[in-house]
Design a protein around this motif. Sequence first.
Motif, mmCIF file in Angstrom:
data_model
loop_
_atom_site.group_PDB
_atom_site.id
_atom_site.type_symbol
_atom_site.label_atom_id
_atom_site.label_comp_id
_atom_site.label_asym_id
_atom_site.label_seq_id
_atom_site.Cartn_x
_atom_site.Cartn_y
_atom_site.Cartn_z
ATOM 1 N N UNK A 263 0.365 -1.319 0.173
ATOM 2 C CA UNK A 263 -0.305 0.099 -0.212
ATOM 3 C C UNK A 263 0.918 1.060 -0.061
ATOM 4 N N UNK A 264 1.760 1.156 0.771
ATOM 5 C CA UNK A 264 2.850 2.710 0.978
ATOM 6 C C UNK A 264 3.494 2.927 -0.274
ATOM 7 N N UNK A 265 3.388 2.217 -1.720
ATOM 8 C CA UNK A 265 3.926 2.375 -3.072
ATOM 9 C C UNK A 265 3.069 1.607 -4.059
ATOM 10 N N UNK A 266 1.900 1.745 -3.982
ATOM 11 C CA UNK A 266 1.096 1.195 -4.901
ATOM 12 C C UNK A 266 0.749 2.367 -5.947
ATOM 13 N N UNK A 267 1.029 2.407 -7.180
ATOM 14 C CA UNK A 267 0.811 3.994 -7.757
ATOM 15 C C UNK A 267 -0.913 3.457 -8.022
ATOM 16 N N UNK A 268 -1.731 2.742 -7.952
ATOM 17 C CA UNK A 268 -2.543 2.557 -8.216
ATOM 18 C C UNK A 268 -3.791 3.436 -6.854
ATOM 19 N N UNK A 269 -3.118 2.509 -5.802
ATOM 20 C CA UNK A 269 -3.368 3.415 -4.426
ATOM 21 C C UNK A 269 -2.850 4.850 -4.823
ATOM 22 N N UNK A 270 -2.432 5.505 -4.837
ATOM 23 C CA UNK A 270 -2.211 6.859 -5.102
ATOM 24 C C UNK A 270 -3.187 7.431 -6.162
ATOM 25 N N UNK A 271 -3.078 6.713 -6.957
ATOM 26 C CA UNK A 271 -4.371 7.890 -7.992
ATOM 27 C C UNK A 271 -5.732 7.371 -8.361
ATOM 28 N N UNK A 272 -5.732 6.310 -6.709
ATOM 29 C CA UNK A 272 -7.785 6.215 -6.183
ATOM 30 C C UNK A 272 -7.471 7.123 -5.494
ATOM 31 N N UNK A 273 -6.289 7.429 -4.857
ATOM 32 C CA UNK A 273 -6.418 8.632 -4.040
ATOM 33 C C UNK A 273 -6.121 10.850 -4.491
ATOM 34 N N UNK A 274 -6.018 10.714 -5.513
ATOM 35 C CA UNK A 274 -6.225 11.755 -6.463
ATOM 36 C C UNK A 274 -7.179 11.791 -7.141
ATOM 37 N N UNK A 275 -8.416 10.847 -7.271
ATOM 38 C CA UNK A 275 -9.517 11.087 -7.239
ATOM 39 C C UNK A 275 -9.599 10.606 -8.966
ATOM 40 N N UNK A 276 -9.223 9.353 -8.716
ATOM 41 C CA UNK A 276 -8.913 9.135 -10.487
ATOM 42 C C UNK A 276 -9.499 7.924 -10.205
ATOM 43 N N UNK A 277 -10.646 6.793 -11.575
ATOM 44 C CA UNK A 277 -11.451 5.586 -11.240
ATOM 45 C C UNK A 277 -10.665 4.375 -12.019
ATOM 46 N N UNK A 278 -9.546 4.267 -11.762
ATOM 47 C CA UNK A 278 -8.378 2.958 -11.997
ATOM 48 C C UNK A 278 -8.771 1.919 -12.715
ATOM 49 N N UNK A 279 -8.615 1.738 -13.671
ATOM 50 C CA UNK A 279 -8.604 0.375 -14.351
ATOM 51 C C UNK A 279 -7.119 -0.232 -14.494
#
Length: 588
Positions: A263-279
């Motif tokens: 979780x601390x270095x997940x690009x997915x988690x970072x992008x969702x925290x910035x308000x993006x819907x990620x696939x």
Amino acid sequence: MKDLGAETGKAASSEQVTNKQAGTETRPLRQFWAQQLGGVSPVSTLSMMNDWALHLMSAPDKQLELAQQAQAHWTAWWEFVAKGCPDDPQARPIAPQKGDRRFDGPGWEKPPFAALAQGFLLAEDFADQATSEVPGLDLSRDKAMTFLARQMMDALAPSNFLLTNPEVLEKTAQEQGQNLMRGGAQFWEDWAAYHMPQKMGAGQEVPNSQVGTEVAVSTGKVVLRTHLMELIQYAPTTDVVHPEPLLLMPAWIMKYYILDLKPENSLVRYLTSQGFTVFMVSWRNPDASDSELGMEDYLEQGPLAALDHICSSLEVSAVHGCGYCLGGTLLSVMAAALARKGDDRLKTVTLLAAQTDFSEAGELNLFIDESQLSTLEDMMAAQGYLDGAQMGSAFAVMRSNNLIWSRMVRSYLMGEPDAPPNDLMAWNADTTRMPARMHADYLRRMYLNNDLAAGRYAVQGHAISLRDVRLPVFAVGTESDHVAPWTSVYKIHGLTHADVTFALTNGGHNAGVISEPGHKRRHFRLHTTADSAPALTPEDWLNVAQEQEGSWWLAWADWLAAHSSPKGAVLEMSEGLADAPGSYVRMG
């Protein structure tokens, strides 16, 4: 949600098969020898060495220069030895290259080991000079011969051997040889695991046990499945999101969770925290039955199928595309194919350490010629795929000191166990296979012929051109990338009609991309070149790009937000076919 696996099955590629590829079924002897040689063409290597030797023989000035250098090296070494190998850096004839730590220990500062280290470094320098800038020798052959000579010298370094490594000798004396006993046991275990997997109880590859528990733990659902990929939609972590979703596409030679580690270095988690819907595209690990699947199958069953699903299920008109490594190359192919048809469903394109012009594609490109590719095709035709371990060995050779010889010394001579792998190392060991036809297509059409950059690459029978891509582009290169050199990634500037924002970050092909905010000692340069602006060479770009401390992720998130619509309601999630991380990522 859809499951297209039954519909797509294991359809063969619609691309025409070249005569050379088609003939592999009738070459059983070549296939046998290709397997025995690990896909390496001896003809290609001998031809390169012969070419170098003939050009050197016909260059008396170069021979005289080398003779003078050999004499100077020999004299400097004898003077150093005659003085008793003084422990003074200024008195040494030569210093190791930057990053070379083989002779850092105190034992290497005393005779006779200081003499051995200095003699080897002088010989290594002579080999570099003898194989570089040979008059008349083709530049690619020149670089390849220099690289090959360096690999040979690396294997002969005195640090690799028991009797010439003072640190190993000291440890052996202290432990009365117990380190060698442990090292011998480790060597047998490694040898047996590689050559006799059934004996070691490892008939099948074991998927990484950390997947879904320690890594790849971001909450999501598999919302689409084709024969070649699962599409994962991640749960939002903010109350509002940008209307345009983001599609992440890793390379098919790796498991997707490089972009969703802890979780601390997940690009997915970072992008969702910035308000993006990620696939996320999660590629299937193919086997021999998939041998006839090609590049176009990966395009159709991967990003194109994902784009269709996202736009139809969420009722959105545009999607941000992001591709990592070969996934970025495939994304650029899709962007050009869509542009040719006037399809505007891509909002932006982001390329992470991804090449689109393979004319200067790094050290791997030095050994891709017709002979080598033909031998590799024979080997893949015999087994139906290229094994991940075989590909991993090729990459390891590029950094043989760090990845091969230092590990050999540590494990087999010092008897030290391997350190527990971190998440990035565990991911790197979780290898995948590549279908024979797809990998042959890729190597021949990209590396050998450079069809994409030249505008010759065909999709569904029609040539596409990256010049048709007029979308905003964000490209990332890494300073010490041996797989996709940043100057090669930079070539996207001259291939598209796009405003290109280029980020150059410190680190390598993987560690430079996984550069989460808060990571120590991270910095990057950033500059946007408008399509209408004068062209910049990589050197010119370095002069104008501003260096910034921290992670490039923040700059990319700002760029994505600037090219997105204002945030609004969270996009709904489908019920899904399964929970993330899905089943394909667990396939061994």
